[in-house]
Scaffold this motif. Structure first.
Motif, PDB file in Angstrom:
ATOM      1  N   MET A 122       0.884  -1.145   0.000  1.00 18.03           N
ATOM      2  CA  MET A 122       0.000   0.000   0.000  1.00 18.03           C
ATOM      3  C   MET A 122       0.931   1.206   0.000  1.00 18.03           C
ATOM      4  N   VAL A 123       1.099   1.799  -1.151  1.00 17.32           N
ATOM      5  CA  VAL A 123       2.039   2.905  -1.288  1.00 17.32           C
ATOM      6  C   VAL A 123       1.315   4.194  -0.921  1.00 17.32           C
ATOM      7  N   GLY A 124       1.779   4.852   0.124  1.00 20.54           N
ATOM      8  CA  GLY A 124       1.138   6.067   0.596  1.00 20.54           C
ATOM      9  C   GLY A 124       1.429   7.256  -0.287  1.00 20.54           C
ATOM     10  N   SER A 125       0.825   8.377   0.064  1.00 20.60           N
ATOM     11  CA  SER A 125       0.965   9.583  -0.752  1.00 20.60           C
ATOM     12  C   SER A 125       2.406  10.072  -0.796  1.00 20.60           C
ATOM     13  N   VAL A 126       3.145   9.926   0.323  1.00 24.58           N
ATOM     14  CA  VAL A 126       4.541  10.365   0.330  1.00 24.58           C
ATOM     15  C   VAL A 126       5.365   9.524  -0.646  1.00 24.58           C
ATOM     16  N   GLY A 127       5.207   8.193  -0.566  1.00 28.59           N
ATOM     17  CA  GLY A 127       5.963   7.313  -1.455  1.00 28.59           C
ATOM     18  C   GLY A 127       5.659   7.573  -2.913  1.00 28.59           C
ATOM     19  N   LEU A 128       4.379   7.718  -3.250  1.00 24.40           N
ATOM     20  CA  LEU A 128       4.005   7.963  -4.640  1.00 24.40           C
ATOM     21  C   LEU A 128       4.545   9.296  -5.134  1.00 24.40           C
ATOM     22  N   ALA A 129       4.477  10.322  -4.272  1.00 27.38           N
ATOM     23  CA  ALA A 129       4.968  11.637  -4.667  1.00 27.38           C
ATOM     24  C   ALA A 129       6.467  11.606  -4.926  1.00 27.38           C
ATOM     25  N   VAL A 130       7.198  10.901  -4.070  1.00 34.06           N
ATOM     26  CA  VAL A 130       8.655  10.822  -4.244  1.00 34.06           C
ATOM     27  C   VAL A 130       8.996  10.050  -5.514  1.00 34.06           C
ATOM     28  N   VAL A 131       8.381   8.892  -5.702  1.00 28.99           N
ATOM     29  CA  VAL A 131       8.655   8.081  -6.893  1.00 28.99           C
ATOM     30  C   VAL A 131       8.363   8.858  -8.167  1.00 28.99           C
ATOM     31  N   ALA A 132       7.286   9.639  -8.147  1.00 30.59           N
ATOM     32  CA  ALA A 132       6.856  10.348  -9.354  1.00 30.59           C
ATOM     33  C   ALA A 132       7.746  11.532  -9.705  1.00 30.59           C
ATOM     34  N   HIS A 133       8.505  12.040  -8.746  1.00 29.08           N
ATOM     35  CA  HIS A 133       9.238  13.281  -8.992  1.00 29.08           C
ATOM     36  C   HIS A 133      10.761  13.152  -9.007  1.00 29.08           C
ATOM     37  N   VAL A 134      11.326  12.155  -8.336  1.00 34.98           N
ATOM     38  CA  VAL A 134      12.786  12.095  -8.265  1.00 34.98           C
ATOM     39  C   VAL A 134      13.360  11.524  -9.552  1.00 34.98           C
ATOM     40  N   GLU A 135      14.622  11.829  -9.799  1.00 34.45           N
ATOM     41  CA  GLU A 135      15.305  11.339 -10.992  1.00 34.45           C
ATOM     42  C   GLU A 135      16.456  10.408 -10.634  1.00 34.45           C
ATOM     43  N   ARG A 136      16.371   9.796  -9.457  1.00 32.19           N
ATOM     44  CA  ARG A 136      17.295   8.754  -9.036  1.00 32.19           C
ATOM     45  C   ARG A 136      16.476   7.514  -8.688  1.00 32.19           C
ATOM     46  N   PRO A 137      17.066   6.324  -8.696  1.00 32.62           N
ATOM     47  CA  PRO A 137      16.317   5.116  -8.363  1.00 32.62           C
ATOM     48  C   PRO A 137      15.748   5.143  -6.943  1.00 32.62           C
ATOM     49  N   VAL A 138      14.516   4.669  -6.816  1.00 35.69           N
ATOM     50  CA  VAL A 138      13.838   4.570  -5.521  1.00 35.69           C
ATOM     51  C   VAL A 138      13.394   3.128  -5.335  1.00 35.69           C
ATOM     52  N   VAL A 139      13.635   2.582  -4.142  1.00 32.81           N
ATOM     53  CA  VAL A 139      13.208   1.218  -3.830  1.00 32.81           C
ATOM     54  C   VAL A 139      12.119   1.273  -2.767  1.00 32.81           C
ATOM     55  N   HIS A 294       1.143  -4.128  -6.001  1.00 35.29           N
ATOM     56  CA  HIS A 294       0.795  -5.547  -5.879  1.00 35.29           C
ATOM     57  C   HIS A 294       1.972  -6.515  -5.855  1.00 35.29           C
ATOM     58  N   ALA A 295       3.180  -6.061  -6.105  1.00 36.44           N
ATOM     59  CA  ALA A 295       4.336  -6.967  -6.063  1.00 36.44           C
ATOM     60  C   ALA A 295       4.599  -7.408  -4.633  1.00 36.44           C
ATOM     61  N   THR A 296       5.121  -8.605  -4.474  1.00 35.25           N
ATOM     62  CA  THR A 296       5.414  -9.126  -3.143  1.00 35.25           C
ATOM     63  C   THR A 296       6.899  -9.068  -2.795  1.00 35.25           C
ATOM     64  N   ALA A 297       7.727  -8.563  -3.691  1.00 39.95           N
ATOM     65  CA  ALA A 297       9.152  -8.370  -3.438  1.00 39.95           C
ATOM     66  C   ALA A 297       9.444  -6.866  -3.436  1.00 39.95           C
ATOM     67  N   PRO A 298      10.590  -6.443  -2.902  1.00 45.05           N
ATOM     68  CA  PRO A 298      10.972  -5.030  -3.024  1.00 45.05           C
ATOM     69  C   PRO A 298      10.972  -4.601  -4.487  1.00 45.05           C
ATOM     70  N   VAL A 299      10.571  -3.366  -4.736  1.00 42.81           N
ATOM     71  CA  VAL A 299      10.460  -2.853  -6.097  1.00 42.81           C
ATOM     72  C   VAL A 299      11.390  -1.641  -6.263  1.00 42.81           C
ATOM     73  N   ALA A 300      12.251  -1.711  -7.262  1.00 38.13           N
ATOM     74  CA  ALA A 300      13.115  -0.578  -7.603  1.00 38.13           C
ATOM     75  C   ALA A 300      12.539   0.123  -8.825  1.00 38.13           C
ATOM     76  N   VAL A 301      12.288   1.418  -8.704  1.00 41.81           N
ATOM     77  CA  VAL A 301      11.787   2.228  -9.812  1.00 41.81           C
ATOM     78  C   VAL A 301      12.942   3.087 -10.312  1.00 41.81           C
ATOM     79  N   VAL A 302      13.319   2.879 -11.562  1.00 39.38           N
ATOM     80  CA  VAL A 302      14.460   3.567 -12.149  1.00 39.38           C
ATOM     81  C   VAL A 302      13.969   4.601 -13.160  1.00 39.38           C
ATOM     82  N   PRO A 303      14.123   5.894 -12.867  1.00 38.39           N
ATOM     83  CA  PRO A 303      13.692   6.906 -13.828  1.00 38.39           C
ATOM     84  C   PRO A 303      14.650   6.966 -15.014  1.00 38.39           C
ATOM     85  N   HIS A 304      14.110   7.233 -16.175  1.00 39.17           N
ATOM     86  CA  HIS A 304      14.959   7.348 -17.358  1.00 39.17           C
ATOM     87  C   HIS A 304      14.352   8.348 -18.318  1.00 39.17           C
ATOM     88  N   GLY A 305      15.199   8.905 -19.170  1.00 38.06           N
ATOM     89  CA  GLY A 305      14.755   9.924 -20.115  1.00 38.06           C
ATOM     90  C   GLY A 305      14.035   9.324 -21.308  1.00 38.06           C
TER      91      GLY A 305
END
Length: 305
Positions: A122-139, A294-305
């Protein structure tokens, strides 16, 4: 993906179960990377009337502000001898502060609550906001994540951190196979000494869709095309990382569903987020959004151009 300055693996810490699980994951990753671990505690100043209440006065607030990261750092040093642990405290809106800190981090790690009975995030508003805006990988790491969950079962069927790592799973869009995303996944598998499972989902172009189920020959031709394109996209990376065993999977259907299924046997799931500097705001994308929730393992989101 080369960076001239590498500072730390940074984790947002607020004392919750999910942030403690994220800190433990970040500590293990920092050791694999040979980097310091930075524990960041962000607190939002209370409105004046609340701050002056007897149970929430300045002394009480300061006590918890100092105690949370101090105790976490002490635990990290005990459980991970030799790991360089740094404490940083900041005030402000957590999403803004963490997004700013991510600019100077090799990796930013955040916690997410588990969905009871469903097994995802359950990704909260803080997590979603960070993932959506940063340009470095977030796990994103769920609250009940344990070190043993990333490893294969031992000979008697018990999860154990002493066994080999489970595969790293990479979700790849072969229409635009970004190098930063692919390199991140290969490097993660290499330092874990495990294999890389590359999952690609495809659907036919709209003008093919009608009647496709009855045209098995057309379906087979499209499947072969997608499989060949996936092989070609990965060919140079197999040469660059010869120590990583690669499994390629090209499936008909929704990519997010296939990645969620693959996450059940993964140590880490790696997905991308296309950076869009749009006046309409940041965008995560439907596949990454589905995997995050919905993933059951840690998820790394990698931003790219």
């Amino acid at each position: 993906m080369t960076r001239t300055i590498t500072l730390s693996v940074t984790v947002g810490l607020d004392g919750s179960r999910e942030s403690r699980a994220a800190a433990e994951w970040a500590a293990r990753e920092a050791r694999l990377l040979g980097l310091p671990l930075k524990l960041v505690h962000v607190w939002e100043p209370l409105p004046a009337p609340m701050a002056q209440a007897p149970l929430l006065g300045a002394e009480t607030q300061q006590h918890w502000i100092e105690r949370i990261p101090r105790e976490a750092a002490e635990g990290m040093r005990l459980r991970h001898p030799g790991l360089d642990v740094i404490i940083e405290q900041q005030s402000g809106r957590p999403a803004d502060v963490l997004a700013d800190l991510a600019k100077e981090a090799e990796l930013l790690v955040l916690g997410s609550r588990g969905l009871s009975g469903i097994g995802g995030f359950m990704v909260g508003s803080v997590g979603l906001a960070v993932v959506a805006h940063v340009e470095r990988p977030v796990v994103l790491v769920r609250a009940d994540q344990q070190a043993a969950d990333e490893h294969e079962m031992d000979p008697v069927g018990i999860p154990s951190a002493a066994t080999a790592f489970r595969p790293v799973v990479l979700g790849l869009d072969i229409e635009c196979p970004d190098e930063e995303l692919i390199e991140f996944a290969f490097a993660a598998a290499s330092r874990r000494g495990t294999s890389l499972r590359v999952v690609h989902g495809w659907n036919p172009p709209p003008y093919y869709a009608y009647g496709l189920s009855a045209d098995l020959e057309l379906h087979g031709a499209l499947a072969l095309r997608e499989t060949s394109a996936l092989t070609e996209a990965l060919r140079p990376w197999r040469k660059k990382f010869p120590d990583v065993e690669v499994t390629e999977e090209s499936h008909y259907g929704t990519p997010g569903s296939h990645l969620v299924d693959a996450s059940r046997e993964a140590s880490l799931v790696v997905v991308g987020r296309r950076i869009r500097r749009s006046p309409f705001g940041a965008h995560i994308g439907p596949v990454t959004h589905a995997v995050l929730h919905h993933a059951t393992a840690p998820v790394a989101v990698v931003p790219h151009g």
